[in-house]
Structure formats: structure tokens, C-alpha cells
Design a protein around this motif. Structure first.
Motif, short mmCIF file in Angstrom:
data_model
loop_
_atom_site.label_atom_id
_atom_site.label_comp_id
_atom_site.label_asym_id
_atom_site.label_seq_id
_atom_site.Cartn_x
_atom_site.Cartn_y
_atom_site.Cartn_z
N LEU A 24 4.36 12.07 -6.43
CA LEU A 24 3.19 12.80 -6.91
C LEU A 24 2.27 11.86 -7.69
O LEU A 24 2.65 10.75 -8.04
CB LEU A 24 3.63 13.99 -7.77
CG LEU A 24 4.52 15.01 -7.06
CD1 LEU A 24 4.96 16.09 -8.04
CD2 LEU A 24 3.80 15.62 -5.87
N ASP A 26 -0.82 11.17 -10.82
CA ASP A 26 -1.53 11.55 -12.04
C ASP A 26 -3.00 11.16 -11.87
O ASP A 26 -3.31 10.07 -11.37
CB ASP A 26 -0.96 10.83 -13.26
CG ASP A 26 0.48 11.21 -13.55
OD1 ASP A 26 0.92 12.27 -13.06
OD2 ASP A 26 1.17 10.45 -14.25
N THR A 40 -1.55 15.95 -14.08
CA THR A 40 -0.32 15.30 -13.64
C THR A 40 0.29 16.04 -12.44
O THR A 40 -0.03 17.20 -12.17
CB THR A 40 0.71 15.26 -14.78
OG1 THR A 40 1.02 16.60 -15.17
CG2 THR A 40 0.17 14.50 -15.98
N LYS A 41 1.14 15.33 -11.73
CA LYS A 41 1.91 15.89 -10.61
C LYS A 41 1.02 16.51 -9.54
O LYS A 41 1.25 17.62 -9.07
CB LYS A 41 2.93 16.91 -11.12
CG LYS A 41 3.96 16.28 -12.08
CD LYS A 41 4.97 17.30 -12.54
CE LYS A 41 6.00 16.64 -13.48
NZ LYS A 41 7.01 17.60 -13.98
#
Length: 298
Positions: A24, A26, A40-41
Motif C-alpha cells: 500500500l 502513503d 496512509t494505506k
């Protein structure tokens, strides 16, 4: 004499897309150097890049837009964002951010057309110089057999001959490219040929040349235009210096790296090169790339 790039305007908006845990990402975003937020993610499926050759650009752009967090969408679509220089910083191609389609505008309101969009990598300083004067240039145009011929690539070479005259070096084979790489007066390197592959390789008449082939290059921090199919795609499954031509060239201190993310027809590639070089001297690299994208929509 020589082609002169004007002073580059600093990025007014910046978006950092950094890979985190589990594949993933950011996303941190800045306006005029001021941090405006971090998400994030975030997920950027590889399918978004794989779809570029088979699905309409508007469809890919809409899908990518919906993939972004709301805060990033608000940042990019703000009333003051139109026309600003936007810099995306990431390792690898990640996603076709230039195709982001902003709702509320015209039917084809792509980010890369309404804004000068450029990219950089997070682990390399940008060139200290704000402009580049091209005293010597190189055009690498292999001549292929009938089944692989690129009928419009010759136009690119002829255009560059008209632009640079006796300041232009021509190469078709590996040994000739090696001579160019040993010439520290060369500050523009243009390739017009097949580069298809993930990662990209320059298909010369006698050998294939990947990023590692430029390891000992002595060229003068050139602008590197790889005008071959998918030359800008990166492969995250192999080492960076094998799977990311653009990142490899920037780490080797190229001033800029220009390449398509998609398959490009020969005539379209030739027109893109002409538009780009016509714009340089009057516009920044980002503005010149913007002119190419605008032409592609016609």
C-alpha cells in the motif's frame, strides 16, 4: 547555438506517493511548500497501468480518480489548482496520474492537460541548474526489417538534423551508441525505435540496451527522450536498475527523462517529439509535455 530550456518553474503543488507496508502507499501533498495532509494505506492496483493499452483514457482516468482518498481529490480539484505545476514523487510509475480526470470541467478534463504535470524520484536531488543548453545532441534511430519498420521514425531524425545540423550525432548500433556515451558534450539523447518490454530496452540494430548499459556514460547530464513504446513503465518485481529506465537515468544525473507509459504508433511518436522540441526554448519541460497530451486528445 543549441537548444536552450528555459528556467524550470518550481513545483507549486507536490504529491509524494511512497510505498508502505503490504504494497500500500502513503500520500503526502503540499501546496507552495506547505504540507496540506497525509493519507496512509492507499491502494493503486497494477491493473490501472495494464489497462492503458486496452481501455479508453477517460475510463482509466475516472477509475484512478475514484481510487484516490477524498482529501487528495479535494486538493487536486481545488478552485486554485488549475494551471499550477504539479510534481508527483514516487519510485516507479505507480499509476497514470496524468490521466486523472477532474469532475466538473470539460468532458476530457485530464489533470495532465490542464496542469503541467511532471514526476521525480524520492531518493535523488533535482538538478541544481535551472536550464539546459544543448550544444551537442544524439539521435539513436535503428533501421529495422520490414516486419518491424517504424515508418515515421525517420521523420524524427530529419527533424533533429534540421534543429541541430552538424551538432547532431547519429547512431544505429551498439558501438555507435557507446561512442556517444563517451562524449561529455552530448546533453540531449533521443531514441526513436522499439523499446517495448517490462522493463524497457533500447532495441538497436545489433543489440538490446537496458539501463545498466549506461552505467559508465560520460554524457553531460543529458535530457533523455526514450521515444519507444512503454518506455516509461517500471517493473517493481526486478531490481530498480534493471526494471526502471527512468529512475536509473535520473540517478545517473540526467536532467530529465521523457518516455511514454503506453504503446505508441509511429506517426504519433514522431508528432510527440516534434511538439516537445518545438515547445522547448519557450516552455518548461512540464509545459512541453502538457502540449503533447493536449495534441493526443485532438
Amino acid at each position: 547555438g543549441g537548444l536552450v530550456l528555459p528556467e524550470k518553474s518550481g513545483a507549486q503543488m507536490r504529491v509524494d506517493v511512497i510505498k508502505g507496508e503490504g504494497g500500500l502507499f502513503d500520500i503526502s501533498f503540499y501546496d507552495e511548500g506547505v504540507h496540506r495532509g497525509t493519507e496512509t494505506k492507499c491502494e493503486f492496483p497494477a491493473e490501472l497501468l495494464q489497462m492503458l493499452d486496452s481501455r479508453p483514457a477517460a475510463e482509466v482516468g475516472d477509475g484512478l480518480w475514484l481510487q484516490l482518498p477524498q482529501t487528495v481529490r479535494d486538493f487536486l480539484s481545488g478552485k486554485d489548482a488549475r494551471g499550477k505545476t504539479i510534481l508527483f514523487v514516487s519510485k516507479g510509475s505507480v499509476a497514470p496520474f496524468e490521466l486523472l480526470r477532474i469532475p466538473g470541467g470539460t468532458g476530457d478534463d485530464f489533470l495532465g492537460v490542464r496542469n503541467p504535470v511532471t514526476r521525480w524520484i524520492p531518493d535523488q536531488k533535482m538538478p541544481a541548474t535551472a536550464s539546459l543548453k544543448v550544444i551537442r545532441a544524439a539521435c539513436v534511430r535503428p533501421i529495422y526489417g520490414a516486419s518491424e519498420a517504424l515508418p515515421s521514425a525517420e521523420k524524427e531524425e530529419m527533424y533533429m538534423q534540421a534543429l541541430f545540423g552538424n551538432r547532431l550525432s547519429i547512431a544505429r548500433k551498439g558501438g555507435e551508441v557507446e561512442l556517444i556515451m563517451n562524449d561529455d558534450s552530448v546533453s540531449l539523447f533521443h531514441f526513436a525505435g522499439h523499446a517495448n518490454g517490462n522493463p524497457a530496452q533500447l532495441s538497436l540494430e545489433d543489440v538490446k540496451l537496458g539501463p545498466t548499459g549506461f552505467r559508465d556514460s560520460k554524457m553531460g547530464k543529458p535530457l533523455f527522450f526514450l521515444n519507444g513504446c512503454r518506455g516509461g513503465l517500471s517493473n517493481s518485481e526486478v531490481a530498480a536498475m534493471l526494471g526502471d529506465f527512468g529512475r536509473a537515468m535520473l540517478i545517473r544525473e540526467c536532467t530529465a527523462f521523457i518516455a511514454p507509459l503506453v504503446k505508441v504508433e509511429s506517426e504519433a511518436a514522431s508528432q510527440a517529439a516534434n511538439i516537445f522540441y518545438d515547445a522547448l526554448g519557450k516552455k518548461t519541460v512540464g509545459e512541453a509535455a502538457c502540449a503533447i497530451r493536449a495534441k493526443a486528445l485532438e
